[in-house]
Design a protein around this motif. Structure first.
Motif, PDB file in Angstrom:
ATOM      1  N   ASP A 143       3.594 -11.127 -35.252  1.00 57.95           N
ATOM      2  CA  ASP A 143       2.245 -10.030 -34.777  1.00 57.95           C
ATOM      3  C   ASP A 143       1.322 -10.861 -35.295  1.00 57.95           C
ATOM      4  O   ASP A 143       0.677 -10.962 -36.134  1.00 57.95           O
ATOM      5  CB  ASP A 143       1.935  -8.524 -35.376  1.00 57.95           C
ATOM      6  N   PRO A 144       0.487 -12.181 -34.505  1.00 57.98           N
ATOM      7  CA  PRO A 144      -0.736 -12.757 -34.447  1.00 57.98           C
ATOM      8  C   PRO A 144      -2.010 -11.770 -35.075  1.00 57.98           C
ATOM      9  O   PRO A 144      -2.274 -12.767 -36.299  1.00 57.98           O
ATOM     10  CB  PRO A 144      -1.114 -13.329 -33.014  1.00 57.98           C
ATOM     11  N   ALA A 145      -2.244 -11.148 -35.271  1.00 59.65           N
ATOM     12  CA  ALA A 145      -2.733 -10.332 -35.637  1.00 59.65           C
ATOM     13  C   ALA A 145      -2.665 -10.099 -36.922  1.00 59.65           C
ATOM     14  O   ALA A 145      -3.479 -10.395 -38.174  1.00 59.65           O
ATOM     15  CB  ALA A 145      -3.179  -8.462 -35.055  1.00 59.65           C
ATOM     16  N   VAL A 146      -1.737  -9.182 -37.187  1.00 57.87           N
ATOM     17  CA  VAL A 146      -1.017  -9.301 -39.274  1.00 57.87           C
ATOM     18  C   VAL A 146      -1.263 -10.620 -39.547  1.00 57.87           C
ATOM     19  O   VAL A 146      -2.184 -10.666 -41.036  1.00 57.87           O
ATOM     20  CB  VAL A 146       0.001  -8.443 -39.125  1.00 57.87           C
ATOM     21  N   ALA A 147      -0.794 -11.441 -38.608  1.00 57.81           N
ATOM     22  CA  ALA A 147      -0.861 -13.055 -39.659  1.00 57.81           C
ATOM     23  C   ALA A 147      -1.604 -13.365 -40.169  1.00 57.81           C
ATOM     24  O   ALA A 147      -2.496 -13.227 -40.660  1.00 57.81           O
ATOM     25  CB  ALA A 147      -0.040 -13.891 -37.932  1.00 57.81           C
ATOM     26  N   ARG A 148      -3.084 -12.959 -38.973  1.00 55.72           N
ATOM     27  CA  ARG A 148      -4.266 -13.819 -38.808  1.00 55.72           C
ATOM     28  C   ARG A 148      -4.571 -13.078 -40.747  1.00 55.72           C
ATOM     29  O   ARG A 148      -5.748 -13.303 -41.700  1.00 55.72           O
ATOM     30  CB  ARG A 148      -5.197 -13.397 -37.858  1.00 55.72           C
ATOM     31  N   LYS A 149      -4.734 -11.286 -40.955  1.00 57.91           N
ATOM     32  CA  LYS A 149      -5.068 -10.544 -41.722  1.00 57.91           C
ATOM     33  C   LYS A 149      -4.567 -11.474 -43.252  1.00 57.91           C
ATOM     34  O   LYS A 149      -4.974 -11.031 -43.881  1.00 57.91           O
ATOM     35  CB  LYS A 149      -4.546  -9.142 -41.342  1.00 57.91           C
ATOM     36  N   PHE A 150      -2.994 -11.420 -42.626  1.00 59.21           N
ATOM     37  CA  PHE A 150      -2.158 -11.912 -43.837  1.00 59.21           C
ATOM     38  C   PHE A 150      -2.882 -13.380 -44.173  1.00 59.21           C
ATOM     39  O   PHE A 150      -3.566 -13.276 -46.000  1.00 59.21           O
ATOM     40  CB  PHE A 150      -0.665 -11.756 -43.578  1.00 59.21           C
ATOM     41  N   ALA A 151      -3.419 -13.932 -43.697  1.00 64.10           N
ATOM     42  CA  ALA A 151      -4.245 -15.780 -44.218  1.00 64.10           C
ATOM     43  C   ALA A 151      -5.178 -15.650 -44.696  1.00 64.10           C
ATOM     44  O   ALA A 151      -6.135 -16.231 -44.944  1.00 64.10           O
ATOM     45  CB  ALA A 151      -3.997 -16.210 -42.651  1.00 64.10           C
ATOM     46  N   GLN A 189       4.564 -20.265 -37.180  1.00 60.76           N
ATOM     47  CA  GLN A 189       3.735 -20.345 -35.778  1.00 60.76           C
ATOM     48  C   GLN A 189       2.329 -19.945 -35.607  1.00 60.76           C
ATOM     49  O   GLN A 189       1.183 -20.586 -35.649  1.00 60.76           O
ATOM     50  CB  GLN A 189       3.667 -20.828 -34.540  1.00 60.76           C
ATOM     51  N   ASN A 190       2.774 -18.260 -35.848  1.00 61.77           N
ATOM     52  CA  ASN A 190       1.115 -17.918 -36.265  1.00 61.77           C
ATOM     53  C   ASN A 190       0.517 -18.130 -37.612  1.00 61.77           C
ATOM     54  O   ASN A 190      -0.691 -18.248 -37.353  1.00 61.77           O
ATOM     55  CB  ASN A 190       1.410 -16.387 -36.428  1.00 61.77           C
ATOM     56  N   LEU A 191       0.570 -18.849 -38.665  1.00 59.64           N
ATOM     57  CA  LEU A 191       0.858 -18.997 -39.372  1.00 59.64           C
ATOM     58  C   LEU A 191      -0.495 -20.525 -39.540  1.00 59.64           C
ATOM     59  O   LEU A 191      -1.509 -20.524 -40.214  1.00 59.64           O
ATOM     60  CB  LEU A 191       1.246 -19.471 -41.525  1.00 59.64           C
ATOM     61  N   HIS A 192       0.719 -21.332 -38.773  1.00 56.17           N
ATOM     62  CA  HIS A 192       0.085 -22.702 -38.919  1.00 56.17           C
ATOM     63  C   HIS A 192      -1.481 -22.074 -37.723  1.00 56.17           C
ATOM     64  O   HIS A 192      -2.308 -23.129 -38.486  1.00 56.17           O
ATOM     65  CB  HIS A 192       0.992 -23.555 -37.818  1.00 56.17           C
ATOM     66  N   THR A 193      -1.458 -21.458 -37.015  1.00 55.48           N
ATOM     67  CA  THR A 193      -2.139 -21.086 -35.653  1.00 55.48           C
ATOM     68  C   THR A 193      -3.642 -21.077 -37.093  1.00 55.48           C
ATOM     69  O   THR A 193      -4.575 -21.505 -36.504  1.00 55.48           O
ATOM     70  CB  THR A 193      -2.368 -20.231 -34.095  1.00 55.48           C
ATOM     71  N   THR A 194      -3.438 -20.293 -37.820  1.00 52.53           N
ATOM     72  CA  THR A 194      -4.776 -20.335 -38.638  1.00 52.53           C
ATOM     73  C   THR A 194      -5.331 -21.826 -39.747  1.00 52.53           C
ATOM     74  O   THR A 194      -6.397 -21.514 -39.757  1.00 52.53           O
ATOM     75  CB  THR A 194      -4.382 -19.125 -39.905  1.00 52.53           C
ATOM     76  N   GLY A 195      -4.530 -21.892 -39.279  1.00 52.40           N
ATOM     77  CA  GLY A 195      -5.192 -23.349 -40.071  1.00 52.40           C
ATOM     78  C   GLY A 195      -5.028 -23.533 -41.614  1.00 52.40           C
ATOM     79  O   GLY A 195      -5.642 -24.465 -42.333  1.00 52.40           O
ATOM     80  N   THR A 196      -4.983 -22.799 -42.031  1.00 53.21           N
ATOM     81  CA  THR A 196      -5.941 -22.436 -44.119  1.00 53.21           C
ATOM     82  C   THR A 196      -4.484 -22.721 -44.354  1.00 53.21           C
ATOM     83  O   THR A 196      -4.248 -22.441 -45.648  1.00 53.21           O
ATOM     84  CB  THR A 196      -6.347 -20.954 -44.131  1.00 53.21           C
ATOM     85  N   VAL A 197      -2.948 -21.691 -43.924  1.00 54.53           N
ATOM     86  CA  VAL A 197      -1.880 -21.678 -45.168  1.00 54.53           C
ATOM     87  C   VAL A 197      -0.827 -22.288 -45.151  1.00 54.53           C
ATOM     88  O   VAL A 197       0.374 -22.689 -44.424  1.00 54.53           O
ATOM     89  CB  VAL A 197      -1.091 -19.845 -45.158  1.00 54.53           C
ATOM     90  N   PRO A 198      -0.253 -23.302 -46.118  1.00 52.65           N
ATOM     91  CA  PRO A 198       0.031 -23.959 -46.145  1.00 52.65           C
ATOM     92  C   PRO A 198       1.916 -23.040 -46.098  1.00 52.65           C
ATOM     93  O   PRO A 198       2.373 -21.727 -47.155  1.00 52.65           O
ATOM     94  CB  PRO A 198       0.635 -24.697 -47.876  1.00 52.65           C
ATOM     95  N   LEU A 199       3.428 -23.705 -45.809  1.00 47.72           N
ATOM     96  CA  LEU A 199       4.291 -22.206 -45.673  1.00 47.72           C
ATOM     97  C   LEU A 199       5.810 -23.382 -46.274  1.00 47.72           C
ATOM     98  O   LEU A 199       5.498 -25.045 -46.126  1.00 47.72           O
ATOM     99  CB  LEU A 199       4.648 -22.491 -44.140  1.00 47.72           C
ATOM    100  N   ASN A 200       6.212 -22.904 -47.035  1.00 47.19           N
ATOM    101  CA  ASN A 200       6.870 -23.639 -48.330  1.00 47.19           C
ATOM    102  C   ASN A 200       8.193 -22.568 -47.621  1.00 47.19           C
ATOM    103  O   ASN A 200       7.672 -21.407 -46.947  1.00 47.19           O
ATOM    104  CB  ASN A 200       7.081 -22.988 -49.636  1.00 47.19           C
ATOM    105  N   VAL A 201       9.268 -23.557 -47.792  1.00 47.23           N
ATOM    106  CA  VAL A 201      10.607 -22.712 -46.457  1.00 47.23           C
ATOM    107  C   VAL A 201      11.694 -23.032 -47.818  1.00 47.23           C
ATOM    108  O   VAL A 201      11.738 -23.892 -48.248  1.00 47.23           O
ATOM    109  CB  VAL A 201      11.497 -23.058 -45.462  1.00 47.23           C
ATOM    110  N   SER A 202      12.064 -21.975 -48.424  1.00 48.48           N
ATOM    111  CA  SER A 202      13.535 -22.002 -48.711  1.00 48.48           C
ATOM    112  C   SER A 202      14.477 -21.195 -48.200  1.00 48.48           C
ATOM    113  O   SER A 202      15.207 -20.366 -47.529  1.00 48.48           O
ATOM    114  CB  SER A 202      12.946 -20.207 -50.118  1.00 48.48           C
TER     115      SER A 202
END
Length: 289
Positions: A143-151, A189-202
């Protein structure tokens, strides 16, 4: 998924001289147990590591997870905030006054689903120099809104998702949730859209996943995340039967790593807990066993 690392608020890497305390889930909702207050008061540091086990249920049912999915309501999560406030007053502030650095870990089946996560993070942030490095299931972040709030959480420095296969079929089956793979892609994709949070993939490498290792590395590239590869690891005797059914054998691991060792070396992909005999010599130095 809810693998052994659980969901740390701050980096859980060992620090020389660090002492560790845990506020268990059973203690949440009330005052911090006096025993823990006394133990914290006796610590002399230099780092006091405190784990806080919040109450928030997971949407997934990962096949390797030994935990039963529990349900918690709004009252439970409101009470978690009260416990965190009491912890800051009776443990964290006194430790800081004694000159200790405090590292705080929030753990839950799914931190994103905790309705008071933002309030808890904001309450803790002024009392630690360690950033937020959250490992979370990605489902709700589609959910883009949830992702923005989380970021926008105070001090958030990175997010880690768990990938269980190189195809939707494999990932969904291992996550125990139809559509989990699609949710992961959208969440990234939502996190990348915020442009603020690096993503790790375990990547937790099961038998099915090992047969798709090339596809898995392709997905990680698509996610634009920093990968790591982990073997399944039992954290108690009762966990062994569950893992035995889904763990790759040595021959499967050897074939997978031999085929992809060039990419693993080129991208310096960290490996964790794999038997050395399953790894080609060229990548053994990347393994933390």
């Amino acid at each position: 998924g809810r693998f052994a690392v659980l969901w740390p608020l701050a980096a859980r890497a060992c620090t020389a001289g660090a002492s560790s305390l845990d506020v268990p889930r059973s203690a949440m909702g009330g005052a911090v147990p006096l025993r823990l207050v006394r133990e914290a008061a006796a610590e002399r540091g230099p780092v006091l590591d405190i784990g806080i086990h919040l109450r928030s249920g997971c949407l997934q049912g990962c096949r390797f997870c030994r935990l039963e999915r529990e349900r918690f309501d709004a009252d439970d999560q409101d009470a978690d905030l009260l416990t965190v406030r009491d912890l800051v007053r009776r443990v964290v502030r006194p430790a800081r006054r004694r000159g200790l650095d405090v590292r705080l870990r929030l753990e839950a089946d799914d931190l994103v689903g905790h309705r008071r996560l933002e309030d808890i993070a904001a309450h803790l942030a002024p009392h630690t120099a360690f950033g937020l490095h959250l490992v979370v299931p990605p489902n709700r972040l589609e959910d883009p809104a949830v992702a923005r709030k989380f970021a926008a959480l105070p001090g958030l420095e990175s997010v880690t998702f768990t990938l269980l296969g190189g195809t939707a079929r494999t990932h969904d089956a291992m996550a125990g949730r139809l559509g989990a793979f699609r949710e992961l892609l959208r969440a990234a994709q939502n996190l990348h859209t915020t442009g603020t949070v690096p993503l790790n993939v375990s990547v937790v490498l099961t038998a099915a996943g090992a047969r798709e290792l090339g596809a898995i590395l392709d997905v990680v590239r698509r996610l634009r995340g920093r990968p790591s590869l982990s073997a399944l690891f039992a954290d108690c005797a009762a966990h062994h039967p569950r893992l035995r059914a889904i763990s790759p054998d040595l021959a499967t691991l050897r074939r997978a790593f031999s085929a992809e060792q060039g990419r693993i070396i080129a991208e310096r992909v960290p490996l964790q807990n794999f038997p050395v005999c399953a790894l080609p010599p060229a990548i053994r130095t990347l393994n933390d066993s």
